[in-house]
Scaffold this active site. Structure first.
Site, PDB file in Angstrom:
ATOM      1  N   GLU A 116      47.481  23.171  53.173  1.00 24.29           N
ATOM      2  CA  GLU A 116      47.028  22.323  54.002  1.00 24.29           C
ATOM      3  C   GLU A 116      47.691  23.203  55.710  1.00 24.29           C
ATOM      4  O   GLU A 116      46.816  22.504  56.738  1.00 24.29           O
ATOM      5  CB  GLU A 116      47.984  20.727  54.271  1.00 24.29           C
ATOM      6  CG  GLU A 116      47.337  20.018  52.927  1.00 24.29           C
ATOM      7  CD  GLU A 116      48.164  20.587  51.676  1.00 24.29           C
ATOM      8  OE1 GLU A 116      47.947  21.988  51.624  1.00 24.29           O
ATOM      9  OE2 GLU A 116      48.142  20.379  50.544  1.00 24.29           O
ATOM     10  N   GLU A 139      48.955  18.483  44.370  1.00 23.91           N
ATOM     11  CA  GLU A 139      49.267  17.540  44.263  1.00 23.91           C
ATOM     12  C   GLU A 139      49.012  16.315  42.601  1.00 23.91           C
ATOM     13  O   GLU A 139      49.552  15.799  42.272  1.00 23.91           O
ATOM     14  CB  GLU A 139      49.739  16.711  46.081  1.00 23.91           C
ATOM     15  CG  GLU A 139      49.607  17.679  46.702  1.00 23.91           C
ATOM     16  CD  GLU A 139      49.851  17.287  47.993  1.00 23.91           C
ATOM     17  OE1 GLU A 139      48.648  17.192  48.708  1.00 23.91           O
ATOM     18  OE2 GLU A 139      50.730  17.124  48.938  1.00 23.91           O
TER      19      GLU A 139
HETATM   20  N1  T1G Z   1      36.719  18.784  51.988  1.00 28.79           N
HETATM   21  C1  T1G Z   1      35.090  18.234  52.163  1.00 28.79           C
HETATM   22  N2  T1G Z   1      34.682  19.403  52.915  1.00 28.79           N
HETATM   23  C2  T1G Z   1      35.255  20.678  51.932  1.00 28.79           C
HETATM   24  C3  T1G Z   1      36.394  20.627  51.195  1.00 28.79           C
HETATM   25  C4  T1G Z   1      36.937  19.550  51.574  1.00 28.79           C
HETATM   26  N3  T1G Z   1      38.346  19.006  51.277  1.00 28.79           N
HETATM   27  N4  T1G Z   1      36.202  21.685  50.612  1.00 28.79           N
HETATM   28  C5  T1G Z   1      35.285  22.329  50.835  1.00 28.79           C
HETATM   29  N5  T1G Z   1      34.673  21.110  51.153  1.00 28.79           N
HETATM   30  C6  T1G Z   1      32.558  22.067  51.606  1.00 28.79           C
HETATM   31  C7  T1G Z   1      32.635  22.570  52.974  1.00 28.79           C
HETATM   32  O1  T1G Z   1      32.820  22.297  53.976  1.00 28.79           O
HETATM   33  C8  T1G Z   1      31.277  23.163  52.674  1.00 28.79           C
HETATM   34  O2  T1G Z   1      30.349  21.920  52.202  1.00 28.79           O
HETATM   35  C9  T1G Z   1      31.125  23.196  50.805  1.00 28.79           C
HETATM   36  O3  T1G Z   1      32.118  21.943  50.252  1.00 28.79           O
HETATM   37  C10 T1G Z   1      31.212  24.268  50.033  1.00 28.79           C
HETATM   38  O4  T1G Z   1      32.950  24.581  50.484  1.00 28.79           O
HETATM   39  C11 T1G Z   1      46.597  14.806  51.035  1.00 28.79           C
HETATM   40  C12 T1G Z   1      45.142  16.052  53.171  1.00 28.79           C
HETATM   41  C13 T1G Z   1      37.663  25.285  48.308  1.00 28.79           C
HETATM   42  C14 T1G Z   1      38.429  27.660  47.993  1.00 28.79           C
HETATM   43  O5  T1G Z   1      41.541  23.168  52.789  1.00 28.79           O
HETATM   44  O6  T1G Z   1      39.065  26.094  51.086  1.00 28.79           O
HETATM   45  O7  T1G Z   1      43.826  18.057  50.894  1.00 28.79           O
HETATM   46  O8  T1G Z   1      28.620  23.594  54.088  1.00 28.79           O
HETATM   47  O9  T1G Z   1      31.719  26.937  51.504  1.00 28.79           O
HETATM   48  O10 T1G Z   1      34.015  29.215  50.039  1.00 28.79           O
HETATM   49  O11 T1G Z   1      47.571  16.908  50.713  1.00 28.79           O
HETATM   50  O12 T1G Z   1      36.204  24.836  50.903  1.00 28.79           O
HETATM   51  O13 T1G Z   1      28.212  23.709  51.919  1.00 28.79           O
HETATM   52  O14 T1G Z   1      28.148  21.230  53.522  1.00 28.79           O
HETATM   53  O15 T1G Z   1      34.001  26.732  51.437  1.00 28.79           O
HETATM   54  O16 T1G Z   1      33.611  28.570  47.361  1.00 28.79           O
HETATM   55  C15 T1G Z   1      43.371  20.601  51.506  1.00 28.79           C
HETATM   56  C16 T1G Z   1      39.062  23.430  51.664  1.00 28.79           C
HETATM   57  C17 T1G Z   1      42.478  19.618  52.056  1.00 28.79           C
HETATM   58  C18 T1G Z   1      40.739  23.409  51.056  1.00 28.79           C
HETATM   59  C19 T1G Z   1      35.978  26.670  47.998  1.00 28.79           C
HETATM   60  N6  T1G Z   1      42.183  21.584  50.486  1.00 28.79           N
HETATM   61  N7  T1G Z   1      38.532  24.142  51.046  1.00 28.79           N
HETATM   62  O17 T1G Z   1      35.470  28.115  49.169  1.00 28.79           O
HETATM   63  O18 T1G Z   1      32.877  27.253  49.344  1.00 28.79           O
HETATM   64  S1  T1G Z   1      43.920  18.674  52.806  1.00 28.79           S
HETATM   65  C20 T1G Z   1      41.866  22.683  51.336  1.00 28.79           C
HETATM   66  C21 T1G Z   1      38.692  25.795  50.971  1.00 28.79           C
HETATM   67  C22 T1G Z   1      44.946  17.562  51.796  1.00 28.79           C
HETATM   68  C23 T1G Z   1      46.519  16.358  50.733  1.00 28.79           C
HETATM   69  C24 T1G Z   1      46.139  17.220  52.013  1.00 28.79           C
HETATM   70  C25 T1G Z   1      37.095  26.144  50.462  1.00 28.79           C
HETATM   71  C26 T1G Z   1      37.164  26.756  48.936  1.00 28.79           C
HETATM   72  P1  T1G Z   1      28.780  22.268  53.115  1.00 28.79           P
HETATM   73  P2  T1G Z   1      32.600  26.209  51.154  1.00 28.79           P
HETATM   74  P3  T1G Z   1      33.606  28.495  49.272  1.00 28.79           P
END
Ligand code: T1G
Length: 697
Positions: free
Chosen positions: A125, A105
């Site tokens: 999301e 975004e």
């Molecule tokens: N926020 C906080 N921590 C996150 C995070 C996030 N968005 N994504 C990953 N982490 C942490 C995860 O907990 C882990 O922490 C480490 O990063 C590595 O992640 C307004 C409201 C990016 C594809 O849904 O899909 O934006 O365990 O083990 O397998 O519209 O993480 O090491 O302490 O998964 O290489 C939208 C979620 C949010 C993406 C990487 N975004 N993340 O995968 O590593 S809502 C998501 C993923 C939003 C807006 C709305 C995956 C990854 P730790 P990992 P990975």
């Protein structure tokens, strides 16, 4: 400037760099750092074009999920994105890794986007019970049109850079792996060509083209089935539709309203809990992070049946050669044939190419000879559930396999220590319990024996990641975590039918809760003989197992889908369970035989007895240390049995119901039903006494 976002200039390009490991999530510090760096770029007279780029493994991967449920701190992301879009200097986003959610975004608020060919973009999301809340539902359709925007936003699937280019989401793709250099070169080109700002919000041709389209209702009806019981996918459609009915500013307001409805829903809380739980389980309590991991580059599987074949496929899928050993050539050929058929089916559905079918089949070797295992790093036994047979196999493996080879059993209930006792290397013996179908279900219950070494535990957890499973380390007891709870649910489901409910009434209560299948439909899928044999083994072991109308089914060879009749009947080529009057009669006769007068049973009683018995058993599992944390149990049930992730798993769900409510019901059923497994778990009583939840453990 902030330590997570800084501003520099390269020639006449102003570079805004985000550096907030691990995934550059849009925490409050990042959001305020972005605003400061943008303002700096605006004021920097030398900067003709601005570039937004990230350090580390990926472009911004979304809002900071850890902030959800807490009071929102300024600046809000929509406002940050709007400031980028309002910039009077062109802003370029250079994308690498995965630009997701608020990350994409933010890129859509920029005026141009370039991506490395290895990059992916997405709006996942919906997988967190949300919808894109920073303009994604309004800007994406302006670039990609209604159909693509709806597909991406209601599935949350990632899109590869080249497809994003084709959809108009990015403007250029760079084959290098240096995102900053690619970004600067692209920004320089725009500067040299004097390209103007191009605000996505002002683009109208894709909106005009799809205005009034019935694509929104088409998605709504498709979602009725695919997203049964879920809230946010439908809100996603409403939000995207607003882009076609309202001016941009109004559309943004509508998006915000719908976003907050999702943010405030218990489903968002459940899905976010599941997101973090899935990542927490790989951190095994008491297992040092730096425990050495053995190399697993060749695998043996014993048994080419449904489980053995599915297990072998997991390794071939990731390029690890597998040798399958069977007793008889006919069984081996049948098993290899089923594996090929599975791959061919996936190729037919376009999930893999024909070449991948051949490459994977080439990695799977069949044999009748255990000597083939002498050099493999890991052997997984997957024969039927009989302790004597398994011990014989493990004794043989112990003599054939090299030192350091890991000897694993896929047993779903039997004692790992007893199996290990058949070898001279109990420290190398471990349970690897796959869930049927083994090449599909994501859960892998790794079961530690009392002598299993830390190295072997760390290795099987690493193997789970390698074969794209969610590995959960559990302790050794009858049924481990998942099946130990399932058996209690099964016992209650059978008892409820004894007492007057119909199988379909019980199943409907469970599918209404959100399970993909009910107890009895699942029994028909797994095979009525499976449960029959387990009850026989338990009776032989002297356990008190009540007689059951389901034993009658097995005795009449009504074994479920495989015999076109079990609890339900099935029509040729269909898996749809159809209530069978023949079974109603069988149940009626069984009740008479047992002197049971059937009674009306409410859905609420069915829900409580099927679910609370599992929660009570889970509390005992936690007390005994069979599971380390409540979240481990949530993950087992979400990924092993399809418990709806939007409820967060059975323990998270129990916390929402209130443990005091559950304990009162457990005590009631202990009085009324009497079975010893209704004895309230001390941990449950303790948590209620302390006013605590499972989540507080
Ligand atoms: N926020 C906080 N921590 C996150 C995070 C996030 N968005 N994504 C990953 N982490 C942490 C995860 O907990 C882990 O922490 C480490 O990063 C590595 O992640 C307004 C409201 C990016 C594809 O849904 O899909 O934006 O365990 O083990 O397998 O519209 O993480 O090491 O302490 O998964 O290489 C939208 C979620 C949010 C993406 C990487 N975004 N993340 O995968 O590593 S809502 C998501 C993923 C939003 C807006 C709305 C995956 C990854 P730790 P990992 P990975």
């Amino acid at each position: 400037m902030s330590e997570v976002v800084n501003y520099t200039r390269e020639g006449n390009i102003g570079v805004i760099t985000v550096n907030y490991p691990p995934v550059n999530a849009l925490s409050q510090a990042v959001r305020s750092g972005l605003v400061a760096a943008l303002e700096h770029g605006q004021k920097d007279a030398e900067a003709k074009v601005l570039l937004l780029v990230c350090e580390g493994r990926t472009f911004i991967a979304g809002a900071d999920i850890r902030e959800f449920g807490k009071p929102m701190q300024e600046p809000g992301l929509p406002a940050v994105v709007e400031q980028f879009e309002n910039s009077d200097k062109p802003v370029v986003a250079a994308i690498h890794g995965t630009a997701l959610g608020g990350g994409l975004e933010t890129a859509l608020g920029c005026h141009y986007r370039i991506a490395l060919s290895s990059a992916k973009v997405g709006l996942p999301e919906v997988k967190l019970g949300l919808l894109p809340g920073a303009g994604g539902t309004q800007r994406l359709p302006r670039l990609a049109g209604a159909q693509k925007a709806l597909e991406m936003i209601t599935t949350g699937e990632f899109v590869a850079a080249k497809d994003a280019l084709a959809f108009g989401i990015v403007d250029a793709v760079d084959e290098s792996n240096d995102v900053k250099a690619a970004g600067i070169a692209y920004a320089q080109k725009l500067a040299d060509e004097g390209k103007p700002v191009r605000r996505v919000r002002d683009l109208t041709d894709r909106i005009e083209a799809d205005k009034g389209s019935d694509v929104f209702d088409q998605f709504r009806s498709a979602l009725q089935k695919k997203a049964r019981g879920q809230l946010s996918p439908f809100k996603c459609v409403d939000a995207v539709e607003a882009a076609f009915n309202l001016p941009f500013a109004e559309g943004m307001k509508r998006e915000r309203e719908l976003f907050m409805e999702c943010m405030d829903s218990p489903q968002r809380a459940g899905l976010v809990h599941a997101f973090f739980a899935e990542r927490q389980v790989s951190k095994v309590k008491g297992l040092p992070k730096d425990t050495p991991v053995r190399d697993v580059s060749s695998v043996g599987v014993i048994g080419a049946g449904t489980m053995g074949g599915g297990i072998a496929m997991n390794f071939a899928n990731v390029g690890i050669p597998v040798t399958i050993v069977e007793m008889k050539q006919e069984a081996l050929d049948k098993g290899l044939g089923i594996i090929r058929k599975n791959y061919e089916n996936s190729a037919k559905k376009g999930r893999i190419t024909q070449k991948q079918v051949e490459d994977r089949m080439a990695l799977i070797t069949g044999s009748l000879n255990y000597d083939e295992f002498k050099n493999v790093d890991l052997v997984i036994e997957a024969v039927f559930e009989n302790m004597a047979v398994k011990k014989e196999i493990f004794a043989k493996l112990d003599s054939v396999c090299k030192p350091g080879a890991i000897l694993a059993t896929n047993t779903s209930t039997l004692d790992i220590d007893e199996i290990a006792s058949a070898t001279n290397r109990p420290e190398d013996v471990v349970g690897m319990h796959f869930f049927s179908p083994a090449n599909v279900m994501k859960l892998l219950e790794n079961v530690r024996g009392s002598k299993t070494s830390d190295e072997v535990k760390a290795t099987v957890m690493a193997v789970a990641k390698k074969i794209k499973k969610v590995g959960v380390m559990v302790g050794n007891c009858h049924g481990f975590v998942g099946n130990r709870m399932l058996h209690k649910r099964g016992a209650e489901a059978m008892a409820l039918v004894n007492e007057g409910a119909t199988p379909q009434q019980v199943d409907k209560v469970l599918t209404d809760l959100g399970y993909p299948m009910g107890q009895f439909a699942m029994a028909d899928l797994a095979g009525i003989d499976v449960g029959y044999r387990i009850r026989e083994e338990m009776r032989n072991a002297g356990e008190d197992v009540a007689p059951s109308w389901m034993d009658k089914l097995a005795e009449q060879n009504r074994l479920g889908q495989k015999t076109m009749a079990g609890v339900y009947k099935y029509e040729e080529g269909s898996r749809k369970p159809i209530p069978d009057p023949e079974v109603e009669r069988l149940i009626g006769d069984f009740r008479k035989e047992q002197g049971i007068t059937p009674r009306e049973i409410t859905d609420q009683e069915i829900l409580e007895r099927c679910m609370y018995v599992m929660v009570n058993e889970a509390a005992k599992i936690l007390e005994e240390g069979i599971a380390d944390r409540a979240l481990d149990i949530d993950v087992v049930w979400i990924y092993g049995y399809g418990f709806p992730a939007y409820l967060g798993g059975p323990m998270f769900w129990a916390d929402q119901i209130g443990l005091d409510v559950i304990l009162a019901a457990v005590e009631k059923y202990h009085r009324e039903v009497g079975a010893d497994y209704w004895e309230p778990a001390p941990l449950l009583k303790q948590l209620v006494a302390d006013g605590k939840k499972f989540g507080d453990l």
